[in-house]
Design a protein around this motif. Structure first.
Motif, PDB file in Angstrom:
ATOM      1  N   LEU A 347       0.824  -1.205   0.000  1.00  0.00           N
ATOM      2  CA  LEU A 347       0.000   0.000   0.000  1.00  0.00           C
ATOM      3  C   LEU A 347       0.860   1.258   0.000  1.00  0.00           C
ATOM      4  CD1 LEU A 347      -3.033   0.371  -0.085  1.00  0.00           C
ATOM      5  CD2 LEU A 347      -3.034   0.663   2.385  1.00  0.00           C
ATOM      6  N   GLU A 348       2.018   1.200   0.639  1.00  0.00           N
ATOM      7  CA  GLU A 348       2.906   2.362   0.670  1.00  0.00           C
ATOM      8  C   GLU A 348       3.519   2.641  -0.696  1.00  0.00           C
ATOM      9  OE1 GLU A 348       5.596   1.268   3.731  1.00  0.00           O
ATOM     10  OE2 GLU A 348       4.293   1.947   5.375  1.00  0.00           O
ATOM     11  N   ARG A 349       3.647   1.597  -1.536  1.00  0.00           N
ATOM     12  CA  ARG A 349       4.164   1.797  -2.896  1.00  0.00           C
ATOM     13  C   ARG A 349       3.114   2.386  -3.823  1.00  0.00           C
ATOM     14  NH1 ARG A 349       5.959  -3.595  -2.219  1.00  0.00           N
ATOM     15  NH2 ARG A 349       4.323  -4.250  -3.669  1.00  0.00           N
ATOM     16  N   LEU A 350       1.882   2.381  -3.389  1.00  0.00           N
ATOM     17  CA  LEU A 350       0.782   2.747  -4.278  1.00  0.00           C
ATOM     18  C   LEU A 350       0.867   4.182  -4.791  1.00  0.00           C
ATOM     19  CD1 LEU A 350      -1.535   1.231  -5.480  1.00  0.00           C
ATOM     20  CD2 LEU A 350      -2.974   1.934  -3.573  1.00  0.00           C
ATOM     21  N   PRO A 351       1.166   5.203  -3.969  1.00  0.00           N
ATOM     22  CA  PRO A 351       1.211   6.574  -4.512  1.00  0.00           C
ATOM     23  C   PRO A 351       2.211   6.729  -5.656  1.00  0.00           C
ATOM     24  CG  PRO A 351       1.134   6.628  -2.127  1.00  0.00           C
ATOM     25  CD  PRO A 351       1.330   5.195  -2.510  1.00  0.00           C
ATOM     26  N   LEU A 352       3.387   6.109  -5.521  1.00  0.00           N
ATOM     27  CA  LEU A 352       4.388   6.209  -6.584  1.00  0.00           C
ATOM     28  C   LEU A 352       3.918   5.472  -7.835  1.00  0.00           C
ATOM     29  CD1 LEU A 352       7.159   7.415  -7.100  1.00  0.00           C
ATOM     30  CD2 LEU A 352       8.174   5.242  -6.374  1.00  0.00           C
ATOM     31  N   GLU A 353       3.284   4.334  -7.656  1.00  0.00           N
ATOM     32  CA  GLU A 353       2.769   3.597  -8.808  1.00  0.00           C
ATOM     33  C   GLU A 353       1.626   4.355  -9.470  1.00  0.00           C
ATOM     34  OE1 GLU A 353       1.771  -0.360  -7.709  1.00  0.00           O
ATOM     35  OE2 GLU A 353       3.755  -0.845  -6.941  1.00  0.00           O
ATOM     36  N   GLU A 354       0.789   5.011  -8.691  1.00  0.00           N
ATOM     37  CA  GLU A 354      -0.292   5.812  -9.261  1.00  0.00           C
ATOM     38  C   GLU A 354       0.270   6.967 -10.085  1.00  0.00           C
ATOM     39  OE1 GLU A 354      -3.838   5.152  -5.913  1.00  0.00           O
ATOM     40  OE2 GLU A 354      -2.403   6.786  -5.693  1.00  0.00           O
ATOM     41  N   GLU A 355       1.334   7.580  -9.578  1.00  0.00           N
ATOM     42  CA  GLU A 355       1.964   8.664 -10.350  1.00  0.00           C
ATOM     43  C   GLU A 355       2.556   8.138 -11.645  1.00  0.00           C
ATOM     44  OE1 GLU A 355       5.428  12.108  -9.786  1.00  0.00           O
ATOM     45  OE2 GLU A 355       4.965  10.694  -8.156  1.00  0.00           O
ATOM     46  N   ARG A 356       3.168   6.935 -11.587  1.00  0.00           N
ATOM     47  CA  ARG A 356       3.737   6.341 -12.800  1.00  0.00           C
ATOM     48  C   ARG A 356       2.650   6.059 -13.832  1.00  0.00           C
ATOM     49  NH1 ARG A 356       5.489   0.260 -12.582  1.00  0.00           N
ATOM     50  NH2 ARG A 356       3.222   0.146 -12.900  1.00  0.00           N
ATOM     51  N   TRP A 357       1.513   5.503 -13.383  1.00  0.00           N
ATOM     52  CA  TRP A 357       0.434   5.203 -14.308  1.00  0.00           C
ATOM     53  C   TRP A 357      -0.182   6.479 -14.885  1.00  0.00           C
ATOM     54  CZ3 TRP A 357      -1.149   1.095 -16.871  1.00  0.00           C
ATOM     55  CH2 TRP A 357      -0.722  -0.165 -16.454  1.00  0.00           C
ATOM     56  N   ALA A 358      -0.218   7.538 -14.094  1.00  0.00           N
ATOM     57  CA  ALA A 358      -0.741   8.807 -14.612  1.00  0.00           C
ATOM     58  C   ALA A 358       0.137   9.338 -15.744  1.00  0.00           C
ATOM     59  CB  ALA A 358      -0.848   9.829 -13.488  1.00  0.00           C
ATOM     60  N   LEU A 359       1.454   9.238 -15.560  1.00  0.00           N
ATOM     61  CA  LEU A 359       2.378   9.682 -16.605  1.00  0.00           C
ATOM     62  C   LEU A 359       2.274   8.789 -17.840  1.00  0.00           C
ATOM     63  CD1 LEU A 359       5.527  10.502 -14.424  1.00  0.00           C
ATOM     64  CD2 LEU A 359       3.959  12.125 -15.513  1.00  0.00           C
ATOM     65  N   GLU A 360       2.205   7.475 -17.605  1.00  0.00           N
ATOM     66  CA  GLU A 360       2.083   6.560 -18.744  1.00  0.00           C
ATOM     67  C   GLU A 360       0.770   6.790 -19.497  1.00  0.00           C
ATOM     68  OE1 GLU A 360       2.541   2.618 -17.305  1.00  0.00           O
ATOM     69  OE2 GLU A 360       4.727   2.745 -17.110  1.00  0.00           O
ATOM     70  N   ALA A 361      -0.288   7.106 -18.765  1.00  0.00           N
ATOM     71  CA  ALA A 361      -1.575   7.366 -19.414  1.00  0.00           C
ATOM     72  C   ALA A 361      -1.496   8.619 -20.282  1.00  0.00           C
ATOM     73  CB  ALA A 361      -2.665   7.512 -18.351  1.00  0.00           C
ATOM     74  N   GLU A 362      -0.827   9.652 -19.778  1.00  0.00           N
ATOM     75  CA  GLU A 362      -0.699  10.879 -20.567  1.00  0.00           C
ATOM     76  C   GLU A 362       0.131  10.631 -21.825  1.00  0.00           C
ATOM     77  OE1 GLU A 362      -1.091  14.812 -21.754  1.00  0.00           O
ATOM     78  OE2 GLU A 362      -2.218  13.610 -20.295  1.00  0.00           O
ATOM     79  N   ILE A 363       1.220   9.882 -21.683  1.00  0.00           N
ATOM     80  CA  ILE A 363       2.062   9.566 -22.842  1.00  0.00           C
ATOM     81  C   ILE A 363       1.291   8.722 -23.856  1.00  0.00           C
ATOM     82  CG2 ILE A 363       4.124   8.295 -23.568  1.00  0.00           C
ATOM     83  CD1 ILE A 363       5.384   9.068 -20.872  1.00  0.00           C
TER      84      ILE A 363
END
Length: 421
Positions: A347-363
């Motif tokens: 669960l603690e890794r989740l914020p960083l993974e959410e940020e990664r997916w947001a960037l990948e979604a924009e790309i």
């Protein structure tokens, strides 16, 4: 049906819980009966044929002195009425002293009191087990339902893509291969959705029937969790956990420790079995008072040495059993602690993974709009992102179940209601 309603249904009709409640009531009644019998004296009256029509009357009583010990004070009064002045009477008292087991009468009382406490603890453990089972089943169904919803959305998108390609094919703007691939994707998505939906319906029916005892269809209400609050609660539980103290509080360790104490007490009593039993008698009647006493020794007991040796072995075996049970309880608690730690880290890794997916979604969006990403690749990326979002929700539920499971293993109260909105 909310999780709170599901737990209430399970608790209201679970046979294990009803049985545990009956065991508590039975243990309490047994303790109360033994307590009254140990503390209060017993009285009895007897009538026997006497001279002519006059019956002989006997009064007897018995009580422990001091109270709840094996030392018994017994007394009796005999009246022999008859015509004229030939009536007679006698009054006697007898006190028996047991030097080997002076608290023998109190031991069953203490054991029954411990049985009441253990029955109450067993009731609480059973209740926690039922609640945890319902929470785990309910959260598992929510995850399964989310997978089925994702499969349904994937099917809808595949159907939309097929319709779009069919329109383009009619205008000659796409190849037959693309159309065949789109049709294959629809079939695959249809099969996946039907399988996941059937699995969800089967698991939900089994959950409703076996754990809640209801046959009708119910729709599950999603659980809204405060992720940060849940993380803080789990971290707080881990920070205050005294593992060795929790091991000693475990029910199986307490039972093994009681067996060791009982074996040690039995050894001590066996070694003292040479002590005498004393009886003091006092009687009174028309002839006056009479005092007598008796000391009874076992001068020779052929099996006494063997009994002592056997009694010496039992504490050793009980000590080894206690250590084995302690190790098992410690491993069980460590597994629960590690489950909570793993869920916390995920669960603690989740914020960083959410940020990664947001960037990948924009790309991916920009590449799709620029024509670099095909329709199929864009759809596959969206499906992967939805799968991540579903898995992120599963991580919250996994931490909740691991947190409650650790509380249940600690045999304390479970604050499951704090997380049900």
């Amino acid at each position: 049906m909310s999780l709170r309603e599901a737990v209430a249904l399970a608790l209201s009709g679970h046979p294990d819980l009803r049985r545990a409640e009956v065991q508590v009531a039975l243990a309490e009644l047994q303790y109360q009966a033994s307590q009254v019998k140990t503390i209060l004296p017993t009285f009895s009256v007897s009538l026997t044929p006497g001279q002519e029509l006059w019956p002989e009357v006997g009064l007897a009583f018995s009580l422990s002195v001091p109270v709840a010990t094996a030392n018994r004070l017994s007394g009796g009064l005999q009246l022999r009425p008859s015509p004229g002045s030939s009536a007679s009477w006698s009054l006697g008292f007898s006190l028996t002293l047991d030097f080997v087991r002076p608290m023998a009468a109190a031991e069953p009382l203490a054991r029954l009191a411990a049985n009441v406490l253990e029955a109450q603890r067993a009731l609480e453990r059973t209740k926690n087990s039922v609640i945890l089972s319902v929470v785990q089943g309910y959260t598992g169904l929510l995850s399964q339902e989310a997978r089925a919803d994702q499969a349904r959305r994937s099917l809808e998108k595949a159907q939309e893509n097929l319709a779009s390609l069919e329109a383009k094919a009619a205008a000659g703007l796409t190849s037959d291969l693309d159309l065949l691939q789109a049709r294959l994707a629809v079939i695959q998505a249809q099969l996946t959705w039907e399988q996941t939906w059937a699995d969800f319906q089967s698991q939900k029916a089994r959950f409703l029937q076996e754990q809640l005892g209801i046959m009708e269809e119910r729709e599950l209400v999603p659980i809204a969790l405060d992720r940060e609050a849940l993380k803080m609660a789990a971290q707080g539980l881990l920070s205050t956990l005294d593992l060795e103290a929790a091991v000693e509080r475990a029910s199986e360790v307490r039972a093994a420790r009681e067996k060791l104490e009982e074996a040690q007490k039995n050894l001590e009593q066996t070694r003292l079995s040479w002590l005498p039993t004393a009886t003091v008698d006092l009687s009174a009647g028309p002839a006056g008072l009479r005092l007598g006493w008796t000391l009874r020794f076992d001068v020779f007991a052929p099996d006494r040495l063997a009994q002592v040796r056997m009694a010496e072995v039992h504490p050793v075996a009980a000590e080894l059993s206690l250590e084995s049970v302690r190790a098992s309880a410690r491993q069980k608690l460590l597994r629960e602690v590690n489950n909570v730690l793993s869920a916390l880290k995920a669960l603690e890794r989740l914020p960083l993974e959410e940020e990664r997916w947001a960037l990948e979604a924009e790309i991916a969006r920009r590449r799709y709009e620029a024509g670099i990403l095909s329709e199929t690749e864009w759809r596959e990326f969206q499906a992967s992102k939805e799968a991540f979002l579903r898995e992120a929700k599963d991580r919250e539920l996994a931490l909740l179940t691991a947190y409650l499971s650790l509380q249940a293993a600690l045999e304390g109260p479970m604050d499951w209601e704090a997380w049900v909105r």
